[in-house]
Write an enzyme that holds these catalytic residues in place. Structure first.
Site, short mmCIF file in Angstrom:
data_model
loop_
_atom_site.label_atom_id
_atom_site.label_comp_id
_atom_site.label_asym_id
_atom_site.label_seq_id
_atom_site.Cartn_x
_atom_site.Cartn_y
_atom_site.Cartn_z
N LYS A 230 0.84 -1.20 0.00
CA LYS A 230 0.00 0.00 0.00
C LYS A 230 0.87 1.25 0.00
CE LYS A 230 -3.93 1.94 2.62
NZ LYS A 230 -4.77 1.76 3.83
N SER B 258 -9.74 -0.40 7.06
CA SER B 258 -9.19 -0.25 5.71
C SER B 258 -8.48 -1.47 5.14
CB SER B 258 -8.23 0.95 5.67
OG SER B 258 -8.94 2.14 5.82
N SER C 69 -9.72 2.08 2.93
CA SER C 69 -8.88 2.86 2.02
C SER C 69 -7.95 2.01 1.17
CB SER C 69 -8.05 3.86 2.82
OG SER C 69 -7.15 3.19 3.69
#
Length: 487
Positions: free
Chosen positions: A76, A175, A151
């Site tokens: 990420k 997330s 997210s």
């Protein structure tokens, strides 16, 4: 050998160790897959082909060994990677290349994993749909017109699209778990402090938790075991041994849950949840009962206040953490023509560099911390957090784990919730309490609703990460994994 991109991380590691496939072959297969499908999925913000192949070559030469040596991984883009762009999906950090690796990236490299690149996300991890990325949304491989969660939608979508067998996410309010649920993959949030935050671009420092994403529970546990453990560079890191999460996952996969008590949270009984989500969840619950588990209804009366408490605590911490993005030291700088004051440069830089959701949360957090309002808002929210922690502690005196759907609904169409922030925030209704408590939780697929994946959440006491892996693996053994439609 079968398609390398369809194999699990455990299978790939075994094949590479046994010389049935080279690490370079495995990396190349996944890089080619990214080339073939990512234009439609947009899971990646940056693909490091050269770095990935160099890392794979080191594994093939025997320079690096480990349980996941040669296995590709996506990271990420909120996690610092030396020399590789790290933007947190924000214009304010466009093109920034960190001079250091985050601790968990150091551990990934030491374990021989092959980093393919950085995945898309909601800007600064603030969002539930990956629609708030400054570089465009990620599409859900199950339906390209729907969100992949947030997210960390890029990491989850990369798994579902077979672009990577493993990925790293971060979980502040759900997330990791929420994208896992809506893409039919596995996402685990470790105990807060169980994985290092050093090198993680901070959103909410008392909540942020890096964790593993995978297509099955054993792979998630293998990745968890690599990245977890004490880090003296992180003051919140727990100086205790990592639970045997891999052993627990393999025990759960045997399909025996005799003596395990599952707490069904009364407050998550179904208000606001889609009928199809509840149906798939209860089918998963019945499967666990058939494996010997006992279901006990428990009440956690303060869970209903978790959402408003979170949206005071997290934005307050964000307003403090994001003050470092001032256009002076690094990143974007706007209006510095020699005729403007420092304050004007900061204002212009932040106006141009931050997106609408980040600005919303900064304003909300700054207000909650302001003179005259601190006790009424931030202080009260922290009191609610304490009450939620007590709810968890009381529940765990009666049961081994708590269970619930991961999300109230399946992946929704793009644009359907962006005009109403509250409706977007409801995506994390079932995941937020665990973040406020600090315990571990995992989302594992339990079926489909309207042809889209549904996630089953297992929550465990702090430092009992192995419990959630055992139950999740047992569920997976009963209902199987999900296969996305071909892209």
């Amino acid at each position: 050998m079968s398609d390398l991109t369809k194999m699990s991380a455990a299978q790939l590691a075994k094949a590479i160790a046994g010389k049935e496939a080279s690490a370079v072959e495995v990396a190349t297969a996944h890089l080619d897959r990214i080339d073939a499908v990512d234009e439609r999925v947009h899971a990646f913000l940056h693909v490091d082909r050269e770095g990935a192949l160099a890392a794979a070559e080191r594994v093939d030469k025997g320079e690096v060994t480990g349980p996941l040596a040669g296995v590709p991984i996506a990271v990420k883009d909120v996690i610092a990677t030396k020399g590789v762009p790290t933007t947190a999906a924000s214009k304010i950090l466009e093109g920034w290349r960190p001079p250091y690796d985050a601790t968990l990236v150091e551990r990934l490299r030491a374990a021989g994993t092959v980093m393919l690149g950085k995945t898309n996300m909601d800007e600064f991890a603030m969002g539930s749909s990956t629609e708030y990325s400054a570089y465009g949304p990620t599409n859900n491989p199950w339906d390209l017109g729907r969100i992949p969660g947030g997210s960390g939608g890029g990491s989850a979508a990369a798994l579902a699209a077979y672009e990577a067998p493993l990925a790293i996410g971060t979980d502040t309010g759900g997330s990791i778990r929420q994208p896992g649920a809506v893409t039919g993959t596995v996402g685990a949030k470790p105990t807060y402090g169980g994985t290092s935050r050093y090198g993680l671009i901070a959103f909410s420092s008392s909540l942020d938790t890096p964790g593993p994403c995978a297509r099955n529970v054993e792979d998630a546990a293998l990745l968890h075991s690599v990245i977890a453990g004490h880090d003296p560079r992180d003051s919140t890191s727990i100086p205790q041994p990592v639970p045997d999460v891999v052993g627990a996952a393999r025990l759960g996969a045997s399909g025996d849950l005799s003596g395990v008590k599952l707490g069904l949270v009364k407050e998550f009984a179904g208000d606001g949840s889609e009928p199809g989500v509840l149906s798939a969840f209860h089918e998963g619950l019945e499967a666990l009962v058939k494996l010997g588990a006992e279901v006990v209804e428990v009440s956690c009366p303060h869970f209903e206040y978790a959402l408003p408490a979170y949206y005071l605590i997290a934005p307050s911490e964000a307003s403090s953490n994001l003050a470092r993005f001032d256009g002076v030291r690094y990143g974007l700088r706007v209006g510095d023509d020699g005729n403007r004051s420092l304050e004007e440069v900061m204002s212009l830089t932040r106006e141009a560099g931050f997106g609408p959701e980040v600005k919303r949360r900064i304003i909300l957090g700054t207000y909650a911390l302001s003179s005259g309002y601190y006790d009424a808002y931030y202080g009260q929210a922290q009191k609610v957090r304490t009450l939620i922690t007590r709810d968890f502690q009381s529940a765990f005196e009666r049961v081994d784990v708590l269970v619930s759907p991961t999300t109230p609904f399946v992946a929704f169409p793009f644009g359907s919730r962006t005009s109403d922030p509250y409706q977007m925030y409801l995506a994390d209704l079932f995941t937020i309490p665990t973040n406020l408590y600090g315990g571990p939780a995992i989302s594992v697929p339990c079926g489909l609703s309207e042809g889209l994946p549904v996630g089953f959440q297992v929550m465990a006491p702090t430092l009992a990460d192995d419990r959630m892996y055992r139950v999740a693996a047992a569920l997976e053994s009963a209902v199987g994994t999900l296969t996305p439609p071909a892209l």
